[in-house]
Write a protein that holds these residues in place. Sequence first.
Motif, short mmCIF file in Angstrom:
data_model
loop_
_atom_site.label_atom_id
_atom_site.label_comp_id
_atom_site.label_asym_id
_atom_site.label_seq_id
_atom_site.Cartn_x
_atom_site.Cartn_y
_atom_site.Cartn_z
N SER A 152 -9.38 -4.60 -5.80
CA SER A 152 -8.51 -5.31 -6.74
C SER A 152 -8.79 -4.88 -8.18
O SER A 152 -9.76 -4.19 -8.47
CB SER A 152 -8.71 -6.82 -6.60
OG SER A 152 -10.05 -7.17 -6.91
N THR A 203 -8.55 1.61 4.89
CA THR A 203 -9.41 1.86 3.75
C THR A 203 -9.59 0.57 2.96
O THR A 203 -8.67 -0.24 2.87
CB THR A 203 -8.83 2.94 2.82
OG1 THR A 203 -7.49 2.58 2.46
CG2 THR A 203 -8.80 4.29 3.50
N GLU A 204 -10.77 0.39 2.41
CA GLU A 204 -11.06 -0.82 1.66
C GLU A 204 -10.09 -0.99 0.49
O GLU A 204 -9.84 -0.05 -0.26
CB GLU A 204 -12.50 -0.77 1.12
CG GLU A 204 -12.89 -2.05 0.36
CD GLU A 204 -14.31 -1.99 -0.17
OE1 GLU A 204 -14.78 -3.02 -0.71
OE2 GLU A 204 -14.95 -0.93 -0.06
N TRP A 205 -9.53 -2.18 0.36
CA TRP A 205 -8.62 -2.50 -0.74
C TRP A 205 -9.44 -3.04 -1.90
O TRP A 205 -10.26 -3.94 -1.74
CB TRP A 205 -7.60 -3.53 -0.28
CG TRP A 205 -6.51 -3.80 -1.28
CD1 TRP A 205 -5.40 -3.06 -1.50
CD2 TRP A 205 -6.43 -4.91 -2.18
NE1 TRP A 205 -4.62 -3.63 -2.48
CE2 TRP A 205 -5.23 -4.78 -2.92
CE3 TRP A 205 -7.26 -6.01 -2.44
CZ2 TRP A 205 -4.85 -5.69 -3.89
CZ3 TRP A 205 -6.87 -6.92 -3.41
CH2 TRP A 205 -5.67 -6.75 -4.12
N ASN A 234 2.96 2.16 5.48
CA ASN A 234 1.61 1.64 5.24
C ASN A 234 1.69 0.14 5.02
O ASN A 234 2.69 -0.37 4.52
CB ASN A 234 0.98 2.30 4.01
CG ASN A 234 0.89 3.80 4.14
OD1 ASN A 234 0.81 4.33 5.25
ND2 ASN A 234 0.90 4.49 3.02
N LYS A 255 -9.41 -7.46 2.28
CA LYS A 255 -8.19 -6.72 2.60
C LYS A 255 -8.49 -5.23 2.78
O LYS A 255 -9.51 -4.72 2.33
CB LYS A 255 -7.15 -6.92 1.49
CG LYS A 255 -6.70 -8.37 1.33
CD LYS A 255 -5.65 -8.51 0.24
CE LYS A 255 -5.20 -9.98 0.12
NZ LYS A 255 -4.11 -10.13 -0.88
N ALA A 256 -7.54 -4.57 3.42
CA ALA A 256 -7.61 -3.12 3.62
C ALA A 256 -6.21 -2.56 3.68
O ALA A 256 -5.26 -3.25 4.05
CB ALA A 256 -8.36 -2.79 4.91
N CYS A 257 -6.07 -1.31 3.29
CA CYS A 257 -4.80 -0.61 3.43
C CYS A 257 -4.77 0.09 4.79
O CYS A 257 -5.69 0.85 5.12
CB CYS A 257 -4.61 0.41 2.31
SG CYS A 257 -4.06 -0.32 0.75
N LEU A 279 -0.61 -3.59 3.88
CA LEU A 279 -1.80 -4.26 3.36
C LEU A 279 -2.24 -5.29 4.38
O LEU A 279 -1.51 -6.24 4.67
CB LEU A 279 -1.49 -4.91 2.02
CG LEU A 279 -2.64 -5.67 1.35
CD1 LEU A 279 -3.80 -4.73 1.02
CD2 LEU A 279 -2.16 -6.39 0.09
N CYS A 332 0.83 -1.21 0.00
CA CYS A 332 0.00 0.00 0.00
C CYS A 332 0.87 1.25 0.00
O CYS A 332 0.68 2.16 0.81
CB CYS A 332 -0.94 0.00 1.20
SG CYS A 332 -2.26 -1.23 1.12
N THR A 357 -4.83 -8.23 5.76
CA THR A 357 -5.77 -9.27 5.36
C THR A 357 -6.63 -9.64 6.57
O THR A 357 -6.10 -9.98 7.64
CB THR A 357 -5.05 -10.53 4.84
OG1 THR A 357 -4.21 -10.17 3.74
CG2 THR A 357 -6.06 -11.58 4.39
N ILE A 367 -7.25 7.59 -4.35
CA ILE A 367 -6.61 6.90 -3.23
C ILE A 367 -5.54 7.80 -2.59
O ILE A 367 -5.15 8.82 -3.15
CB ILE A 367 -5.96 5.57 -3.67
CG1 ILE A 367 -4.81 5.83 -4.66
CG2 ILE A 367 -7.01 4.65 -4.28
CD1 ILE A 367 -3.95 4.60 -4.94
#
Length: 425
Positions: free
Chosen positions: A241, A237-239, A161, A171-173, A163, A156, A165, A328
């Motif tokens: 894909s 924040t929502e990751w 920062n 996942k989220a950052c 990533l 991220c 799980t 982002i």
Amino acid sequence: MRAVSANFFALLFLCAFASVFYVWSALENRLERHKRRFSVPGGGSFYPSLPVDLSAKTFRALLAVPVAQRPHLGGRLEALNLTDISAGNRDYHVNRDNERSTQREGPVKLDSPVEDGIFWSEWLEDLLPVGFTEENARAWREEARTHRIVKLESGCGRISNQLATFADGTKACVRYGINADQVQGETLTYYLANLLGITNLPPLILSQLNTYSEQWAAVRTRIDGLQWSDRAVVSLTEWVSNLTGVVTPAPLRQESSGLHPALKELRNKTTVELLELMQWTDLIIFDYLTANFDRLVSNLFSLQWDSRVMERDTNNLLKTPSGDLVFIDNEAGLVHGFRVLNMWEKYHNTVLSSVCMFRKRTTQRVAELHRRRDSRKRLLELYRDSEPLSLELGFLSDEHAGVLQDRIDRLYKHILHCKGKYSQL
């Protein structure tokens, strides 16, 4: 003899200094000759008189410059009737995804993409990608507050920062800011987007690090290795894909006259291209209000030494396969952006002046915030009502809240200028 030697070394030093000065001056003159100047109708320029500033610092090094003094704020704007558009509901497009997707992929409509002088047409607004709906964002925030984090890894951006799980595989950052300004800026920028009805930002929550809590216990060793402070407030924040980079569209590049209703190329754009341009106009408005210099403004800054920077992916901007732009890494917005505003304001103004087309709904929100002059109150209420850790992280200072209201007023004035210029089209 000693005096002769001293004079000799002094003369040698002066010659060396003069040589360096000569080379540097020649380089500046050469860069000045090659600096791009771009004409627009009426004899103006799209990127007017940008200074060449080749200091030893790179752009990234400039992210941490000392606190800047607050710029002089202009006087209050008179409340004018900009538009009679209804504020509407933020879920306006929520249940129309299938219909909208089919229409976007179909043939280009022959209707004009512009109406009422400076606004994107209603038929285009009806097709606009919804981004992250309020309903889905609320559901994600509720789940993310309680889900266990089972893994932290790079992925991220900067090393600070991570990533994350969750136990369910989503996942989220996680943003652990170098300082509190970054997490606060990212968070308040998200809620300002909510106020404006801009749905291009992934949902966000705050969490307080506690390696003995159920949420963080499984990654205690990783947190210790990262040297994250216990009890620090981080943002998640929502990751998303399958995102790809986004290049600045032609109307917003240095060789263009800007994005305005008189641009003939608009009539030749496909529906998909027009929808992306519409999202860009929201982005430019949004980054102006938040003084976020780490996106298009940074590209403009880099033109001083990289003439092709606009041909590469824009910082902190991605796109979904369906065409939704995703804004982002908004950590430079509001707090830090306001601190260094004196350094970047000329670039913010240049980018804003390149746009004279707007979404009606976004414009209405801006007009309302200008008329009521309560942006601080409304942003604070939304933030505290939505985020349990708002008191821990804090809010804008009174000074920065004043800067935000001033930028709303300035943006409103710019929209009125565009309306007066193009209302006869």
